[in-house]
Design a protein around this motif. Structure first.
Motif, PDB file in Angstrom:
ATOM      1  N   PHE A  47     113.064 -26.610  34.409  1.00 49.46           N
ATOM      2  CA  PHE A  47     112.385 -25.620  33.571  1.00 49.46           C
ATOM      3  C   PHE A  47     110.951 -25.445  34.034  1.00 49.46           C
ATOM      4  N   VAL A  48     110.497 -24.203  34.096  1.00 50.16           N
ATOM      5  CA  VAL A  48     109.126 -23.898  34.487  1.00 50.16           C
ATOM      6  C   VAL A  48     108.335 -23.318  33.315  1.00 50.16           C
ATOM      7  N   VAL A  49     108.862 -22.252  32.722  1.00 51.20           N
ATOM      8  CA  VAL A  49     108.140 -21.569  31.656  1.00 51.20           C
ATOM      9  C   VAL A  49     109.112 -20.687  30.885  1.00 51.20           C
ATOM     10  N   VAL A  50     108.784 -20.431  29.620  1.00 49.65           N
ATOM     11  CA  VAL A  50     109.514 -19.470  28.807  1.00 49.65           C
ATOM     12  C   VAL A  50     108.505 -18.625  28.047  1.00 49.65           C
ATOM     13  N   ILE A  51     108.858 -17.352  27.864  1.00 51.22           N
ATOM     14  CA  ILE A  51     108.037 -16.440  27.084  1.00 51.22           C
ATOM     15  C   ILE A  51     108.898 -15.813  26.008  1.00 51.22           C
ATOM     16  N   SER A  52     108.351 -15.680  24.809  1.00 50.30           N
ATOM     17  CA  SER A  52     109.113 -15.134  23.698  1.00 50.30           C
ATOM     18  C   SER A  52     109.392 -13.649  23.899  1.00 50.30           C
ATOM     19  N   TRP A  53     110.261 -13.082  23.058  1.00 49.56           N
ATOM     20  CA  TRP A  53     110.708 -11.710  23.246  1.00 49.56           C
ATOM     21  C   TRP A  53     109.567 -10.706  23.224  1.00 49.56           C
ATOM     22  N   ASN A  54     108.531 -11.001  22.429  1.00 42.30           N
ATOM     23  CA  ASN A  54     107.416 -10.053  22.324  1.00 42.30           C
ATOM     24  C   ASN A  54     106.190 -10.503  23.110  1.00 42.30           C
ATOM     25  N   GLY A  55     106.329 -11.589  23.870  1.00 46.94           N
ATOM     26  CA  GLY A  55     105.195 -12.083  24.646  1.00 46.94           C
ATOM     27  C   GLY A  55     104.172 -12.836  23.826  1.00 46.94           C
ATOM     28  N   GLY A  56     104.485 -13.073  22.557  1.00 44.32           N
ATOM     29  CA  GLY A  56     103.519 -13.706  21.674  1.00 44.32           C
ATOM     30  C   GLY A  56     103.315 -15.181  21.909  1.00 44.32           C
ATOM     31  N   SER A  57     104.264 -15.811  22.535  1.00 43.89           N
ATOM     32  CA  SER A  57     104.132 -17.238  22.809  1.00 43.89           C
ATOM     33  C   SER A  57     104.787 -17.568  24.141  1.00 43.89           C
ATOM     34  N   ALA A  58     104.269 -18.594  24.768  1.00 43.03           N
ATOM     35  CA  ALA A  58     104.807 -19.057  26.046  1.00 43.03           C
ATOM     36  C   ALA A  58     104.646 -20.574  26.112  1.00 43.03           C
ATOM     37  N   TYR A  59     105.586 -21.200  26.766  1.00 46.09           N
ATOM     38  CA  TYR A  59     105.554 -22.652  26.895  1.00 46.09           C
ATOM     39  C   TYR A  59     105.775 -22.995  28.366  1.00 46.09           C
ATOM     40  N   TYR A  60     104.928 -23.873  28.876  1.00 44.20           N
ATOM     41  CA  TYR A  60     104.935 -24.207  30.289  1.00 44.20           C
ATOM     42  C   TYR A  60     105.317 -25.663  30.509  1.00 44.20           C
ATOM     43  N   ALA A  61     105.956 -25.921  31.605  1.00 44.99           N
ATOM     44  CA  ALA A  61     106.136 -27.296  32.044  1.00 44.99           C
ATOM     45  C   ALA A  61     104.777 -27.862  32.421  1.00 44.99           C
ATOM     46  N   GLY A  62     104.615 -29.154  32.193  1.00 43.29           N
ATOM     47  CA  GLY A  62     103.326 -29.779  32.466  1.00 43.29           C
ATOM     48  C   GLY A  62     102.887 -29.652  33.913  1.00 43.29           C
ATOM     49  N   SER A  63     103.868 -29.626  34.811  1.00 43.13           N
ATOM     50  CA  SER A  63     103.559 -29.584  36.232  1.00 43.13           C
ATOM     51  C   SER A  63     102.956 -28.253  36.685  1.00 43.13           C
ATOM     52  N   VAL A  64     103.095 -27.200  35.877  1.00 42.01           N
ATOM     53  CA  VAL A  64     102.576 -25.887  36.273  1.00 42.01           C
ATOM     54  C   VAL A  64     101.513 -25.362  35.318  1.00 42.01           C
ATOM     55  N   LYS A  65     101.312 -26.032  34.208  1.00 44.75           N
ATOM     56  CA  LYS A  65     100.366 -25.554  33.211  1.00 44.75           C
ATOM     57  C   LYS A  65      98.964 -25.462  33.803  1.00 44.75           C
ATOM     58  N   GLY A  66      98.328 -24.337  33.550  1.00 44.41           N
ATOM     59  CA  GLY A  66      96.998 -24.104  34.093  1.00 44.41           C
ATOM     60  C   GLY A  66      96.998 -23.435  35.460  1.00 44.41           C
ATOM     61  N   ARG A  67      98.157 -23.406  36.115  1.00 46.02           N
ATOM     62  CA  ARG A  67      98.255 -22.773  37.434  1.00 46.02           C
ATOM     63  C   ARG A  67      99.141 -21.535  37.400  1.00 46.02           C
ATOM     64  N   PHE A  68     100.169 -21.555  36.570  1.00 48.03           N
ATOM     65  CA  PHE A  68     101.118 -20.440  36.475  1.00 48.03           C
ATOM     66  C   PHE A  68     100.870 -19.678  35.173  1.00 48.03           C
ATOM     67  N   THR A  69     101.090 -18.373  35.228  1.00 52.82           N
ATOM     68  CA  THR A  69     100.967 -17.533  34.044  1.00 52.82           C
ATOM     69  C   THR A  69     102.144 -16.577  33.982  1.00 52.82           C
ATOM     70  N   VAL A  70     102.807 -16.569  32.847  1.00 52.05           N
ATOM     71  CA  VAL A  70     103.953 -15.670  32.653  1.00 52.05           C
ATOM     72  C   VAL A  70     103.520 -14.494  31.783  1.00 52.05           C
ATOM     73  N   SER A  71     104.113 -13.346  32.061  1.00 52.56           N
ATOM     74  CA  SER A  71     103.870 -12.161  31.242  1.00 52.56           C
ATOM     75  C   SER A  71     105.111 -11.293  31.282  1.00 52.56           C
TER      76      SER A  71
END
Length: 123
Positions: A47-71
Motif C-alpha cells: 500500500f502506498v496511498v489512498v484518497i477518498s472519493w471527494n479528495g477530502g482525506s488521504a492516507y499515506y504509507a509511512g515510507s512515502v509520507k512527506g514525499r508523495f502527494t495524491v490528488s
C-alpha cells in the motif's frame, strides 16, 4: 465495469521526481476511493496511498509520507500521484486501484486494478 490505466512511470535518478496518472474509463470513479500500491521485484504488493472519493482525506504509507502527494480530478476521471525526492527503494511497479471506501482500499479489498506502470530510481 471500470478500466484503470496508469501512465507516467519511467527511469529517474535518486532525488528526482515523477508524476503518475491513473485514467479511468467505463464509468465514473467519482464515487470510489482511489489508491496506489506498488510491487518491487520479489516482494508483495505494498500500500502506498489512498484518497477518498471527494479528495477530502488521504492516507499515506509511512515510507512515502512527506514525499508523495495524491490528488484527484473527478471531472476528468483521473488520479495523480506526485512523487518527489525519489529513492532507489521506491523502485517498483505502481498500480492504481479503486474500491468503495478508503478502509477497503487500505485492507486491499479492491474492486478494480490497473495494469501497472514501472518506476525505476537509480542511485
Amino acid at each position: 465495469q471500470v478500466q484503470l490505466v496508469e501512465s507516467g512511470g519511467g527511469y529517474v535518478q535518486a532525488g528526482g521526481s515523477l508524476r503518475l496518472s491513473c485514467a479511468a474509463s467505463g464509468r465514473t470513479v467519482g464515487s470510489y476511493a482511489m489508491g496506489w500500491f506498488r510491487q518491487a521485484p520479489g516482494k508483495g504488493r505494498e500500500f502506498v496511498v489512498v484518497i477518498s472519493w471527494n479528495g477530502g482525506s488521504a492516507y499515506y504509507a509511512g515510507s512515502v509520507k512527506g514525499r508523495f502527494t495524491v490528488s484527484r480530478d473527478n471531472a476528468k476521471n483521473t488520479v495523480l500521484l506526485q512523487m518527489n525526492s525519489l529513492k532507489p527503494e521506491d523502485t517498483a511497479v505502481y498500480y492504481c486501484a479503486a474500491s468503495d471506501t478508503t478502509a477497503q482500499v487500505m485492507a486491499r479489498q479492491i474492486h478494480y486494478w490497473g495494469q501497472g506502470t514501472q518506476v525505476t530510481v537509480s542511485s
